[in-house]
Design an enzyme around this catalytic site. Structure first.
Site, PDB file in Angstrom:
ATOM      1  N   SER A 189     -33.007  25.407  36.734  1.00  0.00           N
ATOM      2  CA  SER A 189     -31.710  24.887  36.321  1.00  0.00           C
ATOM      3  C   SER A 189     -31.708  24.624  34.811  1.00  0.00           C
ATOM      4  CB  SER A 189     -31.373  23.633  37.139  1.00  0.00           C
ATOM      5  OG  SER A 189     -30.001  23.319  37.058  1.00  0.00           O
ATOM      6  N   ASP A 226     -28.490  27.126  42.402  1.00  0.00           N
ATOM      7  CA  ASP A 226     -29.452  26.366  41.618  1.00  0.00           C
ATOM      8  C   ASP A 226     -30.835  26.274  42.276  1.00  0.00           C
ATOM      9  OD1 ASP A 226     -30.789  24.161  40.284  1.00  0.00           O
ATOM     10  OD2 ASP A 226     -28.830  23.556  39.534  1.00  0.00           O
TER      11      ASP A 226
END
Length: 323
Positions: A44, A208
């Site tokens: 991320s 993510d």
């Protein structure tokens, strides 16, 4: 020769600011240049930081860029990125994300849960099933289109994402993983489930990598490294009863498990995660761009204290020797 791995965890915009503060003090005060790490694992926000490091951005310039301070004379990439306007983001409100109905699991996810239950993470699968968010992460990271024509860096950069079809963690850039352009791999790694639209790569959609683990540090087990430096913005002591405090405690549990796996494999670790002072500066909206200078400053000061302890200083001295 010291072989060093660098793990940069999830944490949104403010997590990226936390990275820059920690790395800046390690570079400035302790002589460790994060660009020299043998392998960088990014999840991320950490995938953005790691990618910039791999393309030659120094930790000092990374911190300067975060707070819109003057850059050094040799970071043309950041200068070009700074010219690209960045859309403002709505606050991340977990209840709004969870309110929308998820899609039912498909056959690939069910099969994986039955055939390889030891590899199946129900939380990651559940997050992968959330309805797509309304924000476009590719547009949000438009500045990274400067890398669109770039090949993957020569030195290892591993970018973690979760494939929605089966909830499996995919590590772009690692041998044997699906091919992907750098900027799309980073976008996929940053696509917070239910908040951003999933990113399509090679016919599959991804969200993510923090859905699997906020750091994914254990993937470096067996790599033969002497030391792994972990920067984990999402972990730390989560005080209180709110969602973000609970998510910090969950991230801290996963991180302890991953650190234990690395150390049992003979790899020493140094961990930086936000304490109470940094958490106060970071607040409860990881997507906010306000007061990033306070986050960087607090991370710089508190990480400096941690790095100054004798045991950590000795390990960082080894890391500073480089490969």
């Amino acid at each position: 020769m010291t072989r060093v791995g660098l793990v940069l965890g999830a944490g949104g915009v403010r997590g990226q600011a936390y990275h820059s503060g920690v790395l800046a003090v390690l570079e400035h005060d302790f002589g460790f240049d994060p660009r020299t790490a043998e392998v960088i694992v990014g999840t991320s926000a950490g995938s953005i930081t790691g990618t910039l490091l791999r393309f030659g951005v120094s930790a000092q310039d990374l911190a300067a860029w975060t707070v819109k301070a003057p850059l050094s004379g040799d970071d043309d990439l950041l200068r070009q990125m700074a010219e690209v306007p960045i859309p403002e983001l709505d606050p991340l409100r977990p209840l709004q994300v969870l309110r929308r109905l998820p899609r039912p699991p498909g056959r690939h996810m069910v099969a994986r849960a039955l055939i390889r239950p030891w590899q199946f993470r129900p939380l990651a699968a559940g997050l992968a099933l959330l309805a797509p968010g309304r924000h476009d992460i590719v547009e949000q990271l438009a500045a990274l289109r400067e890398l669109e024509r770039s090949a993957w860096p020569d030195r290892d950069l591993w970018v973690c994402a979760v494939r929605r079809r089966d909830g499996r963690r995919i590590v772009f850039g690692r041998p044997g993983s699906p091919p992907a352009p750098v900027h799309l791999a980073v976008a996929a790694s940053c696509a917070v489930p239910g908040y951003f639209t999933p990113v399509e790569i090679g016919g599959h959609t991804y969200v993510d990598g923090g859905a699997h683990s906020p750091t994914n540090a254990a993937i470096l087990r067996g790599r033969g490294l002497d030391l792994v430096i972990i920067v984990s913005p999402m972990s730390g002591p989560g005080n209180g009863l709110g969602f973000f405090a609970a998510s910090r405690r969950h991230a801290a549990r996963l991180l302890r498990r991953e650190v234990r796996a690395l150390e049992e494999a003979g790899t020493r670790t140094v961990v930086f995660s936000p304490g109470p002072a940094e958490q106060e500066a970071m607040g409860d909206d990881p997507m906010s761009r306000h007061r990033l200078d306070a986050v960087v400053q607090r991370a710089f000061l508190e990480a400096g204290k941690t790095a100054s302890t004798p045991a950590v200083r000795a390990l960082l001295r080894l890391a500073a020797e480089g490969p």
